[in-house]
Every structure is written in structure tokens, then in C-alpha cells.
Design a protein around this motif. Structure first.
Motif, PDB file in Angstrom:
ATOM      1  N   PRO A 123       0.832  -1.211   0.000  1.00  0.00           N
ATOM      2  CA  PRO A 123       0.000   0.000   0.000  1.00  0.00           C
ATOM      3  C   PRO A 123       0.865   1.259   0.000  1.00  0.00           C
ATOM      4  O   PRO A 123       2.066   1.189   0.278  1.00  0.00           O
ATOM      5  N   THR A 222      -3.705   4.678   0.485  1.00  0.00           N
ATOM      6  CA  THR A 222      -4.248   4.689  -0.884  1.00  0.00           C
ATOM      7  C   THR A 222      -5.032   3.426  -1.231  1.00  0.00           C
ATOM      8  O   THR A 222      -5.526   3.304  -2.342  1.00  0.00           O
ATOM      9  N   THR A 223      -5.088   2.479  -0.293  1.00  0.00           N
ATOM     10  CA  THR A 223      -5.816   1.240  -0.551  1.00  0.00           C
ATOM     11  C   THR A 223      -7.317   1.465  -0.337  1.00  0.00           C
ATOM     12  O   THR A 223      -7.720   2.458   0.284  1.00  0.00           O
ATOM     13  N   SER A 224      -8.133   0.538  -0.824  1.00  0.00           N
ATOM     14  CA  SER A 224      -9.576   0.730  -0.677  1.00  0.00           C
ATOM     15  C   SER A 224     -10.050   0.395   0.747  1.00  0.00           C
ATOM     16  O   SER A 224     -11.104   0.829   1.176  1.00  0.00           O
ATOM     17  N   THR A 237      -8.757   5.823   4.531  1.00  0.00           N
ATOM     18  CA  THR A 237      -8.449   5.610   3.113  1.00  0.00           C
ATOM     19  C   THR A 237      -8.825   6.897   2.376  1.00  0.00           C
ATOM     20  O   THR A 237      -9.679   7.668   2.853  1.00  0.00           O
ATOM     21  N   GLN A 239     -10.488   6.959  -0.274  1.00  0.00           N
ATOM     22  CA  GLN A 239     -11.894   6.773  -0.687  1.00  0.00           C
ATOM     23  C   GLN A 239     -12.833   7.238   0.425  1.00  0.00           C
ATOM     24  O   GLN A 239     -13.827   7.926   0.172  1.00  0.00           O
ATOM     25  N   GLU A 247      -7.569   4.391  -5.740  1.00  0.00           N
ATOM     26  CA  GLU A 247      -6.941   3.193  -5.182  1.00  0.00           C
ATOM     27  C   GLU A 247      -5.613   2.935  -5.896  1.00  0.00           C
ATOM     28  O   GLU A 247      -5.575   2.811  -7.120  1.00  0.00           O
ATOM     29  N   THR A 249      -2.244   0.397  -5.377  1.00  0.00           N
ATOM     30  CA  THR A 249      -1.462  -0.609  -4.663  1.00  0.00           C
ATOM     31  C   THR A 249      -0.247  -0.911  -5.527  1.00  0.00           C
ATOM     32  O   THR A 249      -0.382  -1.086  -6.737  1.00  0.00           O
TER      33      THR A 249
END
Ligand code: ASP
Length: 326
Positions: A123, A222-224, A237, A239, A247, A249
Motif C-alpha cells: 500500500p 491509498t488502498t480501498s 483511506t 476513498q 486506489e 497498490t
């Protein structure tokens, strides 16, 4: 041997002539196309430790940090190296983003490398210099909206993971910042800690220790999904913070120059599978929020297809980012 698919065997058979059965009988070099002490370097050095034994003869593995130009200098070096198994390349998503972002490269990622397998997924975190005023992501977004290109955004060169993350951030916020390129994330985070640049988006394999030591400000992942690593689990996150679909990765893979003999490729691939199961490597990876690849992803054909899919996935995203990708 039983788990080798016909396709994999054919791929390796096509890859080159027969090898020296005593391989490896001298040090093996892994080209890392970023600076020493950064996140890609971290993955390479940790992996090298676990790869020595299964590769054979407890071979010495030398890390060659051929840094610069968003990993394209190191990739070119590895592509040109003698295909004898003594030069390998470890790189991240740059293998997929460089062909999208560079008009001209001296190598072709699809044609000039043998694919050995995916290593892990890592991540990214959005971090800021210690004196940056914002204390959370919402404040950071407001700050960026207000200050715009007065905000310096560090990256590890065009096509690097930090560049990709930064251009996505700019295009999502629709605000241009001022990119500050480095040869890797190690000097970038050093300047961030020294308050020389404002913001950096970089892998957890580089940022975890600095976040834990409070040497940088951490804003988001930056991951969901949120991370489970204790020191990072409270980071939202992007999001969650309203950046729809954001997103990123970062994955790493191992490569050899095209034409490396088939039996050497198989030896390295077998050793890679063993190394990725080494409890030491898994422990180090988990501590840095990296997810180690399972055997299904450590195949030449699967790895190559994945890179192809990544190029297809990121091409429209990068094109849509338009001027931010300059
Ligand atoms: N993490 C860096 C990047 O932004 C590269 C590095 O490993 O130094 O791609």
C-alpha cells in the motif's frame, strides 16, 4: 515439477539454451532501479536474504542501485545485461507505468525481459513534512486547494509509484501542485523529514518507520480498505475521505534479461517461491503492511499477463490525468 503448467514449461523452454548446472557459482546481482534505503530497495534486500539459500550455495546477492528516471535507467541496464542468470531485476509498478509515460524507451518491457513472478503488494501512504500545518486529510485537501502549485509534491521520477500516486491525487483534486523529482524515495523522504518539500505519497515499506517515529505527518492510505498494521490502522483511506475510486497498490516483480537459459529461470522461479514462504520474509513484510504473493502469482505467464493487464488498466487513467502527467 508436477505443479508446472505446460504453458510455463513451454515459456521457459522457449526462453533460451541450456544452462550451467552449477548455477549459481558466483554472486548474483539484483538491479534495483531506485536509490538505496528506499521502499523498493527494502523489498529487494529483505528478499535477497531469503533467496540466498534456496537459490543454492548460499550465494551472495549483490544489490545494484541503478537509480534515476523513474526506474527506466535500471530497467535499461538489466535489459542489456548478459542473460546468464547472474543479473536479475527487481522493480515495482514502474514496469507498467514507464511504457505509458515515456514516449521513447530503449527497451520493451514485454519483449526484453523474462518474467519470474510477482513478489508482493504494497500500500501507499500520503504523508507530509513535520511542519506542514494540516493535521488530517481534510485540512490537507483544503490547504492544497488554497496553496495549489505552491505545494511541493516529491516523487521518485516520472513513472515511479510516487509519481503515479501524485498525479492521481492532482487529477482527482483537480489542483496542480509542483512536482519535485528525486532518483528514489529515500532522498525524497529525507528532504520531507527535513521540511524541504511538502508532501509525498509513498509505499509503506518506506514510510512505516517514519510515521511510527513521528518524523512525518501521515494523512491517509491509498488502498480501498484501511490497513491492519497497528501503527497505520487509524489512517483513513482516500476513498473514505471522498476521493471516489482512488486506489493505488504497488506490486513488485522479479525479472531476468531476455534469453536467460530456461533451466536457470526455473531455478530462480523455484527459489523465489521458497523465499516468499520464508517466515522471516513474511514477518518483515507484514510489519510493513506488504502482502506476500502466493504461488499462483509466482509464474512467468501469470506475471506477464498481470503486467499487461496493469498497462491496460493505467493507460486510460494516466491519459485522463492529462497535463498532470507531463
Ligand atoms: N517508492 C519509490 C517510488 O515512488 C521508489 C523507490 O523505491 O525509491 O516509486
Amino acid at each position: 515439477m508436477a505443479q508446472w503448467s505446460v504453458v510455463a514449461l513451454a515459456a521457459f523452454a522457449a526462453a533460451g539454451a541450456h544452462a550451467d548446472a552449477s548455477y549459481p557459482n558466483k554472486p548474483v546481482t539484483i538491479v534495483v532501479p531506485f536509490t538505496a534505503g528506499g521502499p523498493t530497495d527494502r523489498v529487494a534486500r529483505d528478499l535477497a536474504e531469503s533467496l540466498r539459500k534456496p537459490l543454492g550455495n548460499n550465494v551472495t546477492i549483490v544489490i545494484d542501485n541503478a537509480d534515476g528516471a523513474g526506474s527506466t535507467i535500471g530497467m535499461a541496464k538489466a535489459a542489456r545485461a548478459k542473460p546468464d542468470g547472474y543479473t536479475l531485476l527487481l522493480n515495482h509498478i514502474g514496469v507498467a507505468t514507464a511504457p505509458i509515460l515515456y514516449r521513447k524507451l530503449s527497451f520493451d518491457v514485454m519483449k526484453d525481459f523474462e518474467y519470474l513472478g510477482i513478489i508482493n503488494d504494497v500500500p501507499m501512504t500520503l504523508i507530509g513534512k513535520p511542519t506542514l500545518a494540516p493535521n488530517n486529510y481534510k485540512e490537507l485537501a483544503a490547504f492544497i486547494n488554497k496553496e495549489k502549485d505552491k505545494v511541493n509534491l516529491a516523487n521518485a521520477g516520472i513513472g515511479s509509484a510516487s509519481h503515479l500516486c501524485g498525479l492521481l491525487l492532482q487529477s482527482t483534486l483537480k489542483v496542480p501542485m509542483t512536482p519535485v523529482p528525486y532518483k528514489g524515495a529515500a532522498p525524497a523522504i529525507a528532504d520531507l523529514m527535513g521540511n524541504q518539500v511538502d508532501v509525498l505519497c509513498d509505499q509503506t515499506t518506506n514510510t512505516t518507520g517514519q510515521i511510527e517515529g513521528k518524523k512525518v505527518k501521515a494523512y491517509a492510505v491509498t488502498t480501498s480498505k484501511r490497513l491492519t498494521t497497528p501503527s497505520l490502522k487509524d489512517l483513513p483511506t482516500l476513498q473514505e475521505e471522498g476521493l471516489k475510486g482512488f486506489e493505488v497498490t504497488i506490486w513488485h516483480g522479479l525479472y531476468a534479461p531476455k534469453g536467460t537459459p530456461a533451466d536457470i529461470l526455473k531455478k530462480v522461479n523455484d527459489a523465489l517461491k521458497v523465499a516468499l514462504k520464508d517466515p522471516e520474509f513474511i514477518k518483515k513484510s507484514e510489519g510493513l503492511s506488504a502482502v506476500v504473493a502466493n504461488d499462483n502469482r509466482v509464474t512467468p505467464e501469470g506475471h506477464k499477463a498481470f503486467v499487461q493487464a496493469e498497462i491496460a488498466k493505467w493507460t486510460p487513467v494516466i491519459k485522463a490525468a492529462g497535463t498532470f502527467a507531463e
